[in-house]
Design an enzyme around this catalytic site. Structure first.
Site, PDB file in Angstrom:
ATOM      1  N   GLY A  11       0.837  -1.343   0.023  1.00  0.00           N
ATOM      2  CA  GLY A  11      -0.067  -0.103   0.054  1.00  0.00           C
ATOM      3  C   GLY A  11       0.871   1.475   0.084  1.00  0.00           C
ATOM      4  O   GLY A  11       1.819   1.061  -0.609  1.00  0.00           O
ATOM      5  N   CYS A  12       0.379   2.308   0.395  1.00  0.00           N
ATOM      6  CA  CYS A  12       1.219   3.541   0.491  1.00  0.00           C
ATOM      7  C   CYS A  12       2.351   3.604   1.133  1.00  0.00           C
ATOM      8  O   CYS A  12       2.711   2.960   2.283  1.00  0.00           O
ATOM      9  CB  CYS A  12       0.180   4.774   1.072  1.00  0.00           C
ATOM     10  SG  CYS A  12       0.886   6.183   1.523  1.00  0.00           S
ATOM     11  N   PHE A  13       3.521   3.781   0.420  1.00  0.00           N
ATOM     12  CA  PHE A  13       4.910   3.576   1.075  1.00  0.00           C
ATOM     13  C   PHE A  13       5.127   4.442   2.426  1.00  0.00           C
ATOM     14  O   PHE A  13       5.983   4.099   3.006  1.00  0.00           O
ATOM     15  CB  PHE A  13       6.071   3.923  -0.083  1.00  0.00           C
ATOM     16  CG  PHE A  13       5.842   5.226  -0.943  1.00  0.00           C
ATOM     17  CD1 PHE A  13       5.254   6.150  -0.419  1.00  0.00           C
ATOM     18  CD2 PHE A  13       6.321   5.297  -1.996  1.00  0.00           C
ATOM     19  CE1 PHE A  13       5.328   7.340  -1.229  1.00  0.00           C
ATOM     20  CE2 PHE A  13       6.309   6.148  -2.924  1.00  0.00           C
ATOM     21  CZ  PHE A  13       5.917   7.392  -2.488  1.00  0.00           C
ATOM     22  N   CYS A  15       3.216   4.672   4.858  1.00  0.00           N
ATOM     23  CA  CYS A  15       2.780   3.830   6.108  1.00  0.00           C
ATOM     24  C   CYS A  15       3.854   2.454   6.308  1.00  0.00           C
ATOM     25  O   CYS A  15       3.611   1.977   7.128  1.00  0.00           O
ATOM     26  CB  CYS A  15       1.418   3.179   5.630  1.00  0.00           C
ATOM     27  SG  CYS A  15       0.211   4.582   5.671  1.00  0.00           S
TER      28      CYS A  15
END
EC number: 1.8.4.11
Length: 171
Positions: A11-13, A15
């Site tokens: 997912g979002c890097f 995070c």
């Protein structure tokens, strides 16, 4: 010191940095893009879903202090391994969960770990996280690096669903 690298997409890097960055034996964690067909893509290009890249983190670690196997176990706890087309509020192929391996040993460890997770029956749905050969890794723009340190309030908002999922499934 025996420095090795690991590449994880979850997912979002933004995070994916902090859970690894704070561990003993981690030398560096960088956000970036991998798995696509365009050299040196920008965030805008990756977000357009035309480059084939996935947001990921590359981790440099001292394998004498922390093992690749330990990193894979930590990776699972940061993701929803049953969601092939994104993670939490982040949707699309650029957020797909992938363990990118750079050696036969890493592939063996990742595959064994994925099989053990599937056999654990922790999840009702199948484990769909891919294991793929590492591709060129392009570091993201500097404003994406260490985002959790630069904007902790926004990071907390981005992490809310992920942390709730982790509390529900892993604690």
């Amino acid at each position: 010191m025996a420095i090795e690298t690991a590449i994880f997409a979850g997912g979002c890097f933004w995070c994916m940095v902090q859970p690894f960055d704070s561990l003993d034996g981690i030398e560096k964690v960088r956000s970036g893009y991998t798995g696509g067909h365009v050299e040196n893509p920008t965030y805008e290009q990756v977000s357009s879903h035309t480059t084939g890249h996935t947001e990921a983190v590359k981790i440099w670690f001292d394998s004498e202090k922390i093992s690749y196997r330990e990193l894979v176990e930590i990776y699972w706890e940061q993701t929803d391994p049953t969601d092939a087309m994104g993670q939490f509020q982040d949707r699309g192929d650029n957020y797909r969960p992938v363990i990118f391996v750079n050696s036969p040993e890493q592939r063996e460890i990742a595959e064994e770990s994925r099989a053990a997770l599937a056999a654990s029956n922790r999840f009702d749905e199948p484990i769909v996280t891919k294991i793929e050969d590492a591709k060129p890794f392009y570091e993201a723009e500097e404003y994406h690096q260490d985002f959790y340190k630069k904007d902790p309030e926004r990071e907390a908002l981005e992490m809310a669903q992920r942390l709730q999922f982790k509390a529900d499934k892993w604690n």
